[in-house]
Enzyme design. Sequence first.
Site, PDB file in Angstrom:
ATOM      1  N   GLU A 281       0.816  -1.209   0.000  1.00  0.00           N
ATOM      2  CA  GLU A 281       0.000   0.000   0.000  1.00  0.00           C
ATOM      3  C   GLU A 281       0.853   1.264   0.000  1.00  0.00           C
ATOM      4  O   GLU A 281       0.537   2.243  -0.686  1.00  0.00           O
ATOM      5  CB  GLU A 281      -0.925  -0.014   1.223  1.00  0.00           C
ATOM      6  CG  GLU A 281      -2.071   0.976   1.124  1.00  0.00           C
ATOM      7  CD  GLU A 281      -3.153   0.671   2.152  1.00  0.00           C
ATOM      8  OE1 GLU A 281      -4.225   0.187   1.776  1.00  0.00           O
ATOM      9  OE2 GLU A 281      -2.896   0.906   3.350  1.00  0.00           O
ATOM     10  N   GLU A 284       2.113   1.719  -3.451  1.00  0.00           N
ATOM     11  CA  GLU A 284       1.050   2.211  -4.329  1.00  0.00           C
ATOM     12  C   GLU A 284       0.776   3.690  -4.071  1.00  0.00           C
ATOM     13  O   GLU A 284       0.568   4.476  -5.004  1.00  0.00           O
ATOM     14  CB  GLU A 284      -0.216   1.388  -4.106  1.00  0.00           C
ATOM     15  CG  GLU A 284      -1.344   1.727  -5.063  1.00  0.00           C
ATOM     16  CD  GLU A 284      -2.593   0.886  -4.815  1.00  0.00           C
ATOM     17  OE1 GLU A 284      -3.508   0.948  -5.660  1.00  0.00           O
ATOM     18  OE2 GLU A 284      -2.667   0.200  -3.771  1.00  0.00           O
ATOM     19  N   CYS A 301      -8.555  -2.020   3.570  1.00  0.00           N
ATOM     20  CA  CYS A 301      -8.482  -3.133   4.521  1.00  0.00           C
ATOM     21  C   CYS A 301      -9.845  -3.559   5.040  1.00  0.00           C
ATOM     22  O   CYS A 301     -10.012  -4.691   5.479  1.00  0.00           O
ATOM     23  CB  CYS A 301      -7.601  -2.742   5.717  1.00  0.00           C
ATOM     24  SG  CYS A 301      -5.906  -2.387   5.279  1.00  0.00           S
ATOM     25  N   SER A 321      -7.254   1.728  -2.715  1.00  0.00           N
ATOM     26  CA  SER A 321      -6.060   0.950  -3.025  1.00  0.00           C
ATOM     27  C   SER A 321      -6.473  -0.397  -3.595  1.00  0.00           C
ATOM     28  O   SER A 321      -7.502  -0.966  -3.209  1.00  0.00           O
ATOM     29  CB  SER A 321      -5.246   0.742  -1.744  1.00  0.00           C
ATOM     30  OG  SER A 321      -4.292  -0.280  -1.916  1.00  0.00           O
ATOM     31  N   LYS A 360     -15.986  -9.701   7.293  1.00  0.00           N
ATOM     32  CA  LYS A 360     -14.876 -10.526   6.813  1.00  0.00           C
ATOM     33  C   LYS A 360     -15.369 -11.878   6.300  1.00  0.00           C
ATOM     34  O   LYS A 360     -14.722 -12.503   5.447  1.00  0.00           O
ATOM     35  CB  LYS A 360     -13.854 -10.731   7.931  1.00  0.00           C
ATOM     36  CG  LYS A 360     -13.032  -9.491   8.259  1.00  0.00           C
ATOM     37  CD  LYS A 360     -12.049  -9.165   7.158  1.00  0.00           C
ATOM     38  CE  LYS A 360     -11.191  -7.951   7.474  1.00  0.00           C
ATOM     39  NZ  LYS A 360     -10.285  -7.606   6.368  1.00  0.00           N
ATOM     40  N   GLU A 363     -16.296 -11.092   2.825  1.00  0.00           N
ATOM     41  CA  GLU A 363     -15.074 -10.808   2.073  1.00  0.00           C
ATOM     42  C   GLU A 363     -14.406 -12.102   1.612  1.00  0.00           C
ATOM     43  O   GLU A 363     -13.967 -12.212   0.462  1.00  0.00           O
ATOM     44  CB  GLU A 363     -14.103 -10.003   2.934  1.00  0.00           C
ATOM     45  CG  GLU A 363     -12.801  -9.667   2.213  1.00  0.00           C
ATOM     46  CD  GLU A 363     -11.806  -8.944   3.111  1.00  0.00           C
ATOM     47  OE1 GLU A 363     -11.198  -7.968   2.647  1.00  0.00           O
ATOM     48  OE2 GLU A 363     -11.624  -9.375   4.265  1.00  0.00           O
ATOM     49  N   GLU A 368     -13.379 -12.191  -6.404  1.00  0.00           N
ATOM     50  CA  GLU A 368     -12.196 -11.396  -6.749  1.00  0.00           C
ATOM     51  C   GLU A 368     -11.012 -11.691  -5.823  1.00  0.00           C
ATOM     52  O   GLU A 368      -9.867 -11.376  -6.156  1.00  0.00           O
ATOM     53  CB  GLU A 368     -12.515  -9.900  -6.664  1.00  0.00           C
ATOM     54  CG  GLU A 368     -13.708  -9.450  -7.481  1.00  0.00           C
ATOM     55  CD  GLU A 368     -15.024  -9.692  -6.785  1.00  0.00           C
ATOM     56  OE1 GLU A 368     -16.021  -9.931  -7.484  1.00  0.00           O
ATOM     57  OE2 GLU A 368     -15.052  -9.652  -5.539  1.00  0.00           O
ATOM     58  N   CYS A 505     -11.539  -1.516  14.162  1.00  0.00           N
ATOM     59  CA  CYS A 505     -11.791  -2.945  14.374  1.00  0.00           C
ATOM     60  C   CYS A 505     -11.989  -3.305  15.835  1.00  0.00           C
ATOM     61  O   CYS A 505     -12.647  -4.299  16.143  1.00  0.00           O
ATOM     62  CB  CYS A 505     -10.643  -3.763  13.794  1.00  0.00           C
ATOM     63  SG  CYS A 505     -10.396  -3.513  12.019  1.00  0.00           S
TER      64      CYS A 505
END
Length: 575
Positions: A281, A284, A301, A321, A360, A363, A368, A505
Site C-alpha cells: 500500500e 502504491e 483493509c 487501493s 470478513k 469478504e 475477486e 476494528c
Amino acid sequence: MSFINIFLNDTSVKIDKNNTILEIAKSLNIDIPHLCNLKFKDININECASCGVCKVETNLGLVNSCSSYPIEDMRIYTHSKKAINARKEAVEKMLETHPQDCLLCEKHHDCTLQSIAADLGIRKLNVNKPSLRYEIDNSSKSIVRDPEKCILCRKCEVMCNKVQTVGLLTEINNGCKTVISSAEKSLANTSCTYCGQCVAVCPTGALTEVNNIGDVWNAIDDNNKKVVVQIAPAVRVALGEEFGMEIGSIVTGKIATALRKLGFDLVFDTDFAADLTIMEEANEFLTRLQAGENLPILTSCCPAWVKFIEHQKPELLNHPSSCKSPQQMFGAIAKSYLAEKINKKPEDMYVVAVMPCVAKKFEASREELSVDNIQDVDKVITTRELARMIKEAGINFDSLAESDFDHPLGESTGASVIFGTTGGVLEAALRTAYEWITKETLEKVEFKELRGIKGIKEATLNINGMDVNVAVVCGLGNARNVLDQIEAGTCKYHIIEVMACPGGCVGGGGQPYHNGDFDIVKKRAQGLYQIDKDKPLRKSHENPSIIKLYDEYLKSPGAHKAHHILHTHYVKREK
C-alpha cells in the site's frame, strides 16, 4: 452546563438539566434497565423511547427515563414499586410473543432482554405467540436475521440509517406483523455492507453473525487438510473479556496456545500480513503521489467500507487501493509461498481467519479474492465464535500458558498491530512512506494526531519539503461525507484511511458486545498501542520475515508476482 436541584430517591442532588434522567442515574451509579436507548459518545443518540423498560416514577407520574429531562425540584424514584411493575409489564408484553427457544438462541447469555427479564424476576408468562410471521433470513455470508425475535427497539435502524447512512432498515407492516426490516428483501439482495454494527447493538437474537464454528471443526477433523489459522490484531485485546478478564487485556500468547489445543496445525498472526499490506500500500501510495493520479488513495483493509463504496459511489472506485486486506493477503501467501515451503498443494491448505468483524465472512467469499481460482481464505470466525469454541472444548483460557506464533508467517512489527484501531493503518503506512521518501530514519514513529475515536481526524505532514494532507475516517456516515468531497472536487487529502466501524476494528461487529460504551473500545485500543510500544521493531519494512518473503518470492513491492497474488479489483454494485 445548566444546573438544577432535584430529589433522586429522596436525596437532593445538583445535576445538569440537559441530561436525561437515565444519564443522570448512570452518572450516579444507579442502574435503570433499558433496551432501546443507544448513545454513542461523539457519534449519535437514539431517544425513540419505544420499549418502556426504563420507566421511573416522578411526582408528574411514570415517565421513560431515556427520553425525559428533569425540571427544578422534580422528585424521581428509580426503583419504586410502580416503576418496577411498569418495567415488568413492558418486558412481559414482549415475551408473550417472543420465541421461547432461549437455550438454542445464538444470543443466549448475551441477550439483554433475557438478562432484564431475569433481573426483574419474571418466571411466568401468559404465552400467546402468534403463528410464524417471518422466516429466518440466512441468505448472506455474514448476518442472520430472525424477525421473530425483533422487539422493535430500533437500535439497528439508528445504526444503519443515522450512523452508517446505509439506509437499509426501516419499519414495515403494522400491528403484530410490524418489524424492522430491509423492505422485505433478503440481506444478500440489498446494499447491506455487513459491517455488523446492527448485530453489535441488537439486544436479542434478531440479528446475529453467520455461525461458521461447525465448518471449522469439520476442517480440523479432516486429515486431508492442512488447517492453518490467523488472528487479527483487535482479537488479542478483546477475547479476554469473554472469560471475565479486564477490558483491554492483552492475551496474544494465550490465544496462540488455545488455538493449538483446539487442533489447528499451524498458528499464525494476521499482523504479518498487515506488515505485508503496508509494503504494497505504501508503494502504491507513493506511485500515485508522484504521478498525481487517482488521489486521494483510500485504504482497502475494511470489507464493509469497500462494499459501501461499491454500492454508494461506484464512480469513485479508482480511488481505493488495489491491495487486498491483511486477511486475504495472508490467505494468498499461505496457499502459495507457505504451501511451497511445506510441500503442500494450495487446494490442500485450509485457511481460517479469526476476525473482529462479520463483514470478513462475506469478504472471504468474494470471487475477486482468489488466486488462480483458489479462494484466499476458506472460513472466518469472529472473536465471539472463537470464545465459544474454546468453551466448547473445555479449555480454561485464563490459566493457559503463553506461546509464540509459528514461523515464517508469525513475525510482525508494532506498525501492524495498530491496524486494529482507527488511524492505525495510516500511521503504519506513514512510518514506512516517510523513510522511503526521505531515505532517513524516522525517530518519532507515533503520529498521535491520528489517534482517538473521533469520526474524522486530519493532519498535514511535511515530508521532504512536501505537505502531505492525510485523514482518518471511522464510521460509514463520516466516510460518505469524505466521498462527497471527492466527488465535488473539494477534497484536499492525499491519503485517507477508512474503517466502517466507529473506533475501528476494536469496535467491530464480531467483538464482545460493548453496547455503545466507547470506554470499552478505547481500552482495547490502548492495549494495541501498548503492544506497538513494546515491540522491538515498529516499522513494517523492518520485518525480517517480510524482507525474506520479497527476496525469496515476491521480488519487490508492486512487482508482477506481488500484484498477481496480493492485489484485487472492485465491483460496481446497485444501490
